[in-house]
Design a protein around this motif. Structure first.
Motif, PDB file in Angstrom:
ATOM      1  N   VAL A 131       0.847  -1.649   0.292  1.00  0.00           N
ATOM      2  CA  VAL A 131      -0.328  -0.093   0.432  1.00  0.00           C
ATOM      3  C   VAL A 131       1.019   0.901   0.008  1.00  0.00           C
ATOM      4  O   VAL A 131       2.123   1.430   0.134  1.00  0.00           O
ATOM      5  CB  VAL A 131      -1.221   0.289   1.360  1.00  0.00           C
ATOM      6  CG1 VAL A 131      -2.127  -1.174   1.116  1.00  0.00           C
ATOM      7  CG2 VAL A 131      -0.647  -0.240   2.621  1.00  0.00           C
ATOM      8  N   ASP A 132      -0.014   2.097  -0.370  1.00  0.00           N
ATOM      9  CA  ASP A 132       0.890   3.624  -0.416  1.00  0.00           C
ATOM     10  C   ASP A 132       0.469   4.447   1.256  1.00  0.00           C
ATOM     11  O   ASP A 132      -0.779   3.610   1.120  1.00  0.00           O
ATOM     12  CB  ASP A 132       0.614   4.610  -1.932  1.00  0.00           C
ATOM     13  CG  ASP A 132       1.779   4.195  -2.972  1.00  0.00           C
ATOM     14  OD1 ASP A 132       2.684   3.113  -2.378  1.00  0.00           O
ATOM     15  OD2 ASP A 132       1.500   4.126  -4.189  1.00  0.00           O
ATOM     16  N   ARG A 133       0.724   5.193   1.230  1.00  0.00           N
ATOM     17  CA  ARG A 133       0.525   6.002   2.121  1.00  0.00           C
ATOM     18  C   ARG A 133       0.949   7.173   2.548  1.00  0.00           C
ATOM     19  O   ARG A 133       2.249   7.599   1.817  1.00  0.00           O
ATOM     20  CB  ARG A 133       1.142   5.457   4.308  1.00  0.00           C
ATOM     21  CG  ARG A 133       0.432   3.977   3.988  1.00  0.00           C
ATOM     22  CD  ARG A 133       1.272   3.095   5.559  1.00  0.00           C
ATOM     23  NE  ARG A 133       0.696   2.134   5.805  1.00  0.00           N
ATOM     24  CZ  ARG A 133      -0.200   1.721   6.519  1.00  0.00           C
ATOM     25  NH1 ARG A 133      -0.926   2.508   6.436  1.00  0.00           N
ATOM     26  NH2 ARG A 133       0.183  -0.087   6.279  1.00  0.00           N
ATOM     27  N   GLU A 134       1.016   8.773   2.794  1.00  0.00           N
ATOM     28  CA  GLU A 134       0.588  10.070   2.502  1.00  0.00           C
ATOM     29  C   GLU A 134       1.281  10.108   4.431  1.00  0.00           C
ATOM     30  O   GLU A 134       1.201  11.154   4.568  1.00  0.00           O
ATOM     31  CB  GLU A 134      -0.035  11.132   2.448  1.00  0.00           C
ATOM     32  CG  GLU A 134      -0.099  10.660   0.471  1.00  0.00           C
ATOM     33  CD  GLU A 134      -1.251  11.243  -0.347  1.00  0.00           C
ATOM     34  OE1 GLU A 134      -1.712  12.647   0.393  1.00  0.00           O
ATOM     35  OE2 GLU A 134      -1.433  11.269  -1.104  1.00  0.00           O
ATOM     36  N   THR A 135       0.261   9.596   5.353  1.00  0.00           N
ATOM     37  CA  THR A 135      -0.126   9.991   6.385  1.00  0.00           C
ATOM     38  C   THR A 135       0.053   8.280   7.335  1.00  0.00           C
ATOM     39  O   THR A 135      -0.099   7.001   7.124  1.00  0.00           O
ATOM     40  CB  THR A 135      -1.708  10.448   6.749  1.00  0.00           C
ATOM     41  OG1 THR A 135      -2.333   9.630   6.834  1.00  0.00           O
ATOM     42  CG2 THR A 135      -1.553  11.793   6.217  1.00  0.00           C
ATOM     43  N   PRO A 136       0.922   8.050   8.744  1.00  0.00           N
ATOM     44  CA  PRO A 136       1.245   7.377   9.284  1.00  0.00           C
ATOM     45  C   PRO A 136       0.029   6.301   8.904  1.00  0.00           C
ATOM     46  O   PRO A 136      -0.942   6.958   9.317  1.00  0.00           O
ATOM     47  CB  PRO A 136       1.201   8.209  10.701  1.00  0.00           C
ATOM     48  CG  PRO A 136       1.731   9.285  10.573  1.00  0.00           C
ATOM     49  CD  PRO A 136       1.012   9.917   9.544  1.00  0.00           C
ATOM     50  N   ALA A 137       0.053   5.211   9.907  1.00  0.00           N
ATOM     51  CA  ALA A 137      -1.582   4.579   9.445  1.00  0.00           C
ATOM     52  C   ALA A 137      -1.497   4.652  10.708  1.00  0.00           C
ATOM     53  O   ALA A 137      -1.570   4.947  11.820  1.00  0.00           O
ATOM     54  CB  ALA A 137      -0.383   2.722   9.691  1.00  0.00           C
TER      55      ALA A 137
END
Length: 150
Positions: A131-137
């Motif tokens: 998965v791609d993330r911009e913010t922490p999980a």
């Protein structure tokens, strides 16, 4: 005392009807394994992956290459630049969320070809796919309510 099996309370469909319904189901649903194989092989032509949850959910985790088009924001104007020759593969959080169905329905009503990703992002991640993330999980303790953020 003979007890009839519960499984056979409703008789099985005849084979032709069953085949037609199963073909229709496969025409609507996409398996995460098939999608990840397309992404790995670079054969993702003819379709677009669409995250139908809110932008906050999209920022926290999304399938690589997906676009964010929350179903609540879908209007003729918001989808006017989408290519009507492509198929839009909608997904949301999980089988417990119906944002993908709502998004696919809206797109279909607006004249687009659609499919849904079986199991959503939860099934994707459970299979170990990236998965791609911009913010922490988000942790479960800090997850928004409802968790699916749709």
């Amino acid at each position: 005392m003979t007890t009839e099996p519960r499984v056979l309370t409703f008789p099985a469909l005849d084979s032709a009807t069953a085949a037609a319904l199963l073909r229709a189901e496969l025409a609507l649903d996409v398996d995460p394994d098939d999608l990840v194989r397309d992404l790995a092989a670079g054969t993702q032509h003819g379709y677009v992956i669409v995250e139908t949850r809110a932008s906050e959910a999209f920022s926290s985790a999304r399938i690589p290459g997906a676009i964010n088009l929350p179903y609540r924001d879908m209007t003729p104007e918001s989808v006017s630049r989408l290519d009507r020759d492509l198929v839009y593969v909608c997904y949301c959080e999980s089988i417990n969320c119906n944002a993908a169905t709502k998004g696919a329905l809206k797109l279909a009503e607006l004249g687009f070809k659609v499919k849904r990703l079986s199991g959503g992002l939860t099934a994707w991640q459970a299979a170990g796919y990236p998965v791609d993330r911009e913010t922490p999980a988000l942790s479960l303790a800090s997850a928004p309510t409802p968790r699916c953020a749709c």
